[in-house]
Design a protein around this motif. Sequence first.
Motif, PDB file in Angstrom:
ATOM      1  N   LEU A   1       1.112  -0.748   0.327  1.00 48.30           N
ATOM      2  CA  LEU A   1       0.030  -0.051   0.252  1.00 48.30           C
ATOM      3  C   LEU A   1       0.953   1.463  -0.244  1.00 48.30           C
ATOM      4  CD1 LEU A   1      -2.854   1.804  -0.072  1.00 48.30           C
ATOM      5  CD2 LEU A   1      -2.532   1.284   2.817  1.00 48.30           C
ATOM      6  N   ILE A   2       0.841   2.144  -1.113  1.00 50.85           N
ATOM      7  CA  ILE A   2       1.448   3.870  -0.889  1.00 50.85           C
ATOM      8  C   ILE A   2       0.764   4.721  -0.768  1.00 50.85           C
ATOM      9  CG2 ILE A   2       2.867   5.085  -2.592  1.00 50.85           C
ATOM     10  CD1 ILE A   2       3.820   2.288  -2.228  1.00 50.85           C
TER      11      ILE A   2
ATOM     12  N   ALA B   1       4.728   3.238   2.125  1.00 51.64           N
ATOM     13  CA  ALA B   1       5.231   2.408   2.019  1.00 51.64           C
ATOM     14  C   ALA B   1       4.364   1.319   2.837  1.00 51.64           C
ATOM     15  CB  ALA B   1       6.066   1.742   1.188  1.00 51.64           C
ATOM     16  N   GLU B   2       3.828   0.392   2.828  1.00 54.39           N
ATOM     17  CA  GLU B   2       3.022  -0.864   4.172  1.00 54.39           C
ATOM     18  C   GLU B   2       3.087  -1.454   2.701  1.00 54.39           C
ATOM     19  OE1 GLU B   2      -0.472   0.700   5.665  1.00 54.39           O
ATOM     20  OE2 GLU B   2       0.298   2.485   6.516  1.00 54.39           O
ATOM     21  N   LEU B   3       3.353  -3.363   3.910  1.00 52.06           N
ATOM     22  CA  LEU B   3       3.600  -4.491   3.191  1.00 52.06           C
ATOM     23  C   LEU B   3       3.651  -5.137   4.312  1.00 52.06           C
ATOM     24  CD1 LEU B   3       3.966  -6.119   0.783  1.00 52.06           C
ATOM     25  CD2 LEU B   3       6.228  -6.495   2.469  1.00 52.06           C
ATOM     26  N   ASP B   4       2.077  -5.208   4.563  1.00 47.08           N
ATOM     27  CA  ASP B   4       0.832  -6.314   5.252  1.00 47.08           C
ATOM     28  C   ASP B   4       1.208  -5.156   6.722  1.00 47.08           C
ATOM     29  OD1 ASP B   4       1.194  -8.269   3.949  1.00 47.08           O
ATOM     30  OD2 ASP B   4       3.031  -9.192   4.398  1.00 47.08           O
ATOM     31  N   GLY B   5       1.005  -4.255   6.734  1.00 41.33           N
ATOM     32  CA  GLY B   5      -0.006  -2.879   7.752  1.00 41.33           C
ATOM     33  C   GLY B   5       1.498  -2.181   8.245  1.00 41.33           C
TER      34      GLY B   5
END
Length: 154
Positions: free
Chosen positions: A6-7, A58-62
Amino acid sequence: MTKDILIRPLRSDDETEWRRLWTAYLAFYETEVSEEVFQTAFSRLLSDQAGEFNGLIAELDGKPVGLIHFLYHRFLWSVEDTCYLMDLYADPDIRGKGIGRALIEEAHRIAGEAGVPSSYWMTQEFNYKGRMLYDQLAEKTPFIVYEKHGPSEG
């Protein structure tokens, strides 16, 4: 690319994670900044004023795992402004999962929506892993960067 990336825009409640990420970015380039610079930078990134920096997380898995800072500025060779991507960083343990690419592409997309059709950035020659990505996304120019600081004492 991992679909769980998620950006999103930087928020005021991101300060702790942003500091962690930006500190690691600065360490990669063997530099540090003062607390005043940290506070000023974060304030500028959250400003709604025209001409200020923008920041994405940037989020990866929250979990926040990367950042990008960018700025629009005038360009005399074009009527439109250009977008300077100043800082790009992804946690080392998640590199290769598309974080850097996603951050660059989102910053460039946002710039395009703002009427800014081009983006550029710099990196150091020794940043081989980063350059492998950059060579896929943009054209390497022949320009060399010079930097001049204020008057030296002595």
